[in-house]
Design an enzyme around this catalytic site. Structure first.
Site, PDB file in Angstrom:
ATOM      1  CG  ASP A 301      -2.212   0.871   0.862  1.00 60.19           C
ATOM      2  OD1 ASP A 301      -2.127   1.702  -0.064  1.00 60.19           O
ATOM      3  OD2 ASP A 301      -3.247   0.720   1.526  1.00 60.19           O
TER       4      ASP A 301
HETATM    5  C1  BGC Z   1      -5.087   3.215   0.022  1.00 61.08           C
HETATM    6  C2  BGC Z   1      -5.266   2.180  -1.056  1.00 61.08           C
HETATM    7  C3  BGC Z   1      -5.116   2.797  -2.412  1.00 61.08           C
HETATM    8  C4  BGC Z   1      -3.774   3.470  -2.494  1.00 61.08           C
HETATM    9  C5  BGC Z   1      -3.484   4.094  -3.840  1.00 61.08           C
HETATM   10  C6  BGC Z   1      -3.827   4.036  -0.173  1.00 61.08           C
HETATM   11  O1  BGC Z   1      -3.793   5.115   0.690  1.00 61.08           O
HETATM   12  O2  BGC Z   1      -5.045   2.572   1.281  1.00 61.08           O
HETATM   13  O3  BGC Z   1      -6.517   1.561  -0.927  1.00 61.08           O
HETATM   14  O4  BGC Z   1      -5.255   1.825  -3.409  1.00 61.08           O
HETATM   15  O5  BGC Z   1      -3.721   4.490  -1.502  1.00 61.08           O
HETATM   16  O6  BGC Z   1      -4.265   5.182  -4.099  1.00 61.08           O
END
Ligand code: BGC
Length: 764
Positions: A301
């Site tokens: 993530d």
């Molecule tokens: C979120 C994810 C997301 C990623 C990219 C993160 O902050 O937890 O769910 O896919 O950002 O945008």
């Protein structure tokens, strides 16, 4: 004499068996050689092996990085530094950039100006639509209609792919039992069975039948795992979960996504029992890859590898990078650690080259499977982009999906549906004409200007003689009550009041945990003065999580849960309000009476002292122990009656399938669709089991007065649970079966499993 004959016969049998085995083997070999998927795999791996043999360690590590675009006057763009990275082969992927033309330019840098010409893969959070925004995921799940949910994901993929995107960070398959957690809006609710079905449907929808087609997206099951179990419902918080709950509640939807062929998985920001997920080798490698045979790509993530330092492990960027790679995280989103801090370990032998190679291979395979080596620009056709975004067919389906997602929670004296010539209607509330909230969190290229509000929907539906008044009354948040007076005035002048209350767009979603589930701002006060006018009130809730609205539900004459329904929010809500669509949605999460009841979910354990009138039982002193609305709850404009729940055999063995039937009759006055739900309970086992577990459901449409039999089948898989040694078993003994209209209102019967203790495979 007899003996020789016997020996000869045995030898002959052996020879025959031998020949048969050889023949079967040959058939299998020939089949494998002709099996196109095997052939393709072989070709792909040869291609990748060849390519990797020419890559430097820097280029290999480069493939393992994903960087975001940056906001500029022209939109989200890649920095000059990152363009240089592309040309040097120091980046494998970008995220959050859209546009067929611009992404085509970036692709050209990669393909034509880097040494090996490896194409980029572009990721984006396409969660519930791309430009045509559909209902938020929790709302879509309330349709209990996996085909519709699959279609919604298919359309989202078609649009995003036309805008140059190859990969979506969806579906979000985290089970959420705590509505304070804002990300509950992104998932399919509290139940692992329904969550698994929705997870698989979305994977199929995004990925389509053939990933190499330019209208498909690689899907990503996230956030692995138990991210929704954050203590106190506070986003990013610690998760402390038993192995049992992990296996029974949080892991199943991921497993279902893997079985549906999901191409990628994203790690969660959380730790589990002391180990941040990005260092959790047991879950990422032993379970995901080992037990479940997942062959795809694991991405971190956003900055989560670096954040392990803040969690308090690793100590240096180098060490956390090492931990993540060894745990099984192939691609690093944002932190740049794989690019900048890993090389030394490969050189000094602390990190085996094999681990890097495996990760690179997985990244390259994803690109290959999408067809990007064959045609890197196949997602960059601006004409297609223009033609497909907001296509009328997409808009039409967005409206249908929104209708399916609405849950009717109350309908006193059948006040709904309203007549289209209802004299005067007052539409009051801060969300009635709001173009922002319907988009929900993660709305990709969703544009508020595309949104048709509830007000617009109502205006479009009523006959010319109906008079509509409207005012906000107050804002969603804030302390300004100056609008109350006018609200009361129009309420008093009207025959009926439609009160539209709830949360604004970003009060749920990432980083949007709440410590209360009350209506924010002055909305409760507004509701009170409107209710006090004594006029009939239809309450429409617009929100991303269950709210505690007990008193208001009691006072209102009808209540519709509409969540955030996307750009067709208005027309869909009007379709339901005025009876062009008979609602059939059912809640996928329990609604608590107050925040203090959390966690409250239907598949809880019995305890030794289930709640009764007596004091020393498991309950709160000041509240009934049931939720305000249970899991699976939802009404219709017609009524259904359940009768004669029947099990064909009341005793079954290990190889039997259990057939269950129930009579369903539409006893109301209009055609309606009922979601018939089947739950089981193993009331006495070697470990305690939940009071109910969903194991089947069917959407059944019946005309007024029509009656049918609904059939279900249960197999050993449905009866299995994890025993003390974490083996999936079915234990002999009796089971209860419940069938009904929601998790509480059910008919019950029982049967007995009379076979031996059965141990089932992990890969269900
Ligand atoms: C979120 C994810 C997301 C990623 C990219 C993160 O902050 O937890 O769910 O896919 O950002 O945008």
């Amino acid at each position: 004499m007899r003996r020789t004959v016997k020996i000869k016969l045995t030898e002959l049998t052996q020879i025959i068996i031998f020949i048969v085995i050889i023949q079967i083997n040959m058939i299998l070999i020939v089949y494998a050689q002709n099996d196109p998927s095997q052939n393709n795999m072989k070709l792909m791996d040869e291609f990748i092996e060849n390519l990797m043999s020419r890559m430097t360690i820097e280029e290999k590590l480069g493939q393992l990085n994903q960087f975001p675009g940056q906001r500029t006057e022209d939109g989200i763009r890649v920095s000059k530094e990152h363009v240089e990275y592309i040309k040097k082969g120091y980046v494998g992927s970008f995220l959050s950039i859209a546009g067929a033309v611009y992404l085509g330019e970036l692709q050209r840098f990669a393909v034509e100006e880097s040494r090996l010409g490896i194409p980029l893969i572009i990721g984006y959070d396409v969660i519930h639509g791309f430009r045509t925004i559909f209902p938020v995921s929790i709302a879509e799940a309330c349709s209990w209609d996996p085909e519709a949910v699959e279609r919604s994901a298919r359309i989202a993929a078609t649009e995003a792919a036309a805008a140059g995107i190859h990969w979506t960070f969806a579906p979000m398959v985290d089970i959420a039992r705590d509505p304070r957690w804002g990300r509950i809006v992104e998932g399919s609710g509290e139940d692992p069975y329904l969550g698994s079905i929705m997870a698989a449907a979305r994977v199929r929808g995004f990925q389509g039948e053939d990933l190499s087609k330019p209208n498909t997206l690689l899907a990503c099951a996230k956030h692995f795992v138990a991210y929704g179990g954050a203590e106190g419902g506070r986003d990013y918080n610690t998760v402390d979960v038993s192995e049992r709950t992990l296996h029974e509640i949080y892991l199943p939807p991921f497993h279902a996504a893997v079985n549906a062929g999901v191409g990628t998985v994203m790690g969660g920001f959380n730790e589990i029992n002391g180990i941040p997920m990005h260092a959790n080798r047991y879950l990422l490698t032993e379970i995901l890859r080992g037990k479940w045979d997942f062959n795809g790509l694991v991405i971190s993530d956003y900055n989560a590898i670096a954040e392990m330092l803040v969690h308090g492990i690793g100590g240096t960027r180098e060490e956390v990078g090492l931990l993540a790679l060894k745990a099984g995280v192939d691609m690093d989103m944002f932190s740049g650690i794989y690019l900048n801090n890993i090389k030394g370990f490969v050189k000094n032998g602390k990190l085996s080259q094999k681990i890097i190679d495996k990760a690179v291979q997985r990244v390259l395979r994803a690109k290959y499977q999408l067809g990007l080596f064959e045609d890197p620009y196949e997602y960059n056709n601006p004409q297609r982009e223009r033609d497909i975004l907001l296509h009328p067919v997409h808009l039409e389906f967005a409206r249908e999906m929104a209708c399916k997602s609405i849950v009717l929670l109350k309908n006193e004296n059948n006040i709904l549906p309203l007549r289209k010539n209802t004299g005067k209607i007052a539409v009051i509330g801060p969300l009635a004409d709001d173009k922002d909230a319907p988009l929900g969190s993660w709305s990709a290229l969703g544009d508020p200007n595309d949104v048709k509000t509830i007000m617009a929907g109502i205006k479009g539906a009523v006959l010319p003689e109906t008079k509509i008044f409207h005012t906000k009354g107050c804002d969603v948040q804030g302390e300004d009550s100056s609008g109350f007076e006018y609200a009361i005035k129009i309420a008093k002048q009207s025959d009926i009041i439609i009160l539209v209350l709830g949360e604004s767009r970003f009060m749920s979603g990432e980083g949007a945990s709440r410590s209360t589930l009350d209506l924010p701002g002055l909305q409760n006060e507004l509701a009170k003065i409107i209710i006090n006018t004594g006029k009939p009130v239809i309450l429409i809730l617009v929100n991303g999580r269950p709210l505690s609205v007990s008193w208001l539900v009691e006072k209102a004459h009808a209540v519709l849960e509409t969540w955030f329904l996307g750009i067709q929010m208005g027309p869909a809500t009007a379709d339901v309000l005025f009876g062009d669509y008979n609602p059939s949605g059912k809640l996928v999460v329990s609604f608590p009476r107050t925040v203090g009841q959390i966690p409250i979910y239907y598949n809880h354990k019995n305890t030794g002292r289930p709640p009764t009138e007596q004091r020393n039982t498991s309950k709160y002193l000041e509240l009934p122990s049931s939720p305000l609305f249970p899991f699976g709850y939802g009404l219709s404009y017609t009524a259904f009656e359940y009768n004669n729940l029947n099990i064909v055999h009341d005793k079954i063995g290990a190889n039997d399938t259990l057939f269950i039937s129930v009579e369903l009759e539409n006893i109301g006055k209009r055609t309606g669709c009922e979601v018939v739900q089947l739950y089981i309970q193993d009331p006495c086992a070697s470990v305690t089991r939940p009071v109910k577990e969903l194991r089947g459901f069917q959407r059944v449409t019946l005309k007024a007065g029509e009656k049918t039999k609904v059939y279900f089948q249960l197999t050993m898989n449905d009866l299995a649970f994890y025993n003390l040694n974490m083996k999936r078993v079915v234990e002999p003994g009796s089971f209860k079966v419940f069938v009904g209209t929601n998790s509480e209102d059910v008919l019950v019967t029982q049967f007995e499993y009379v076979g031996d203790l059965l141990i089932l495979n992990e890969n269900r």
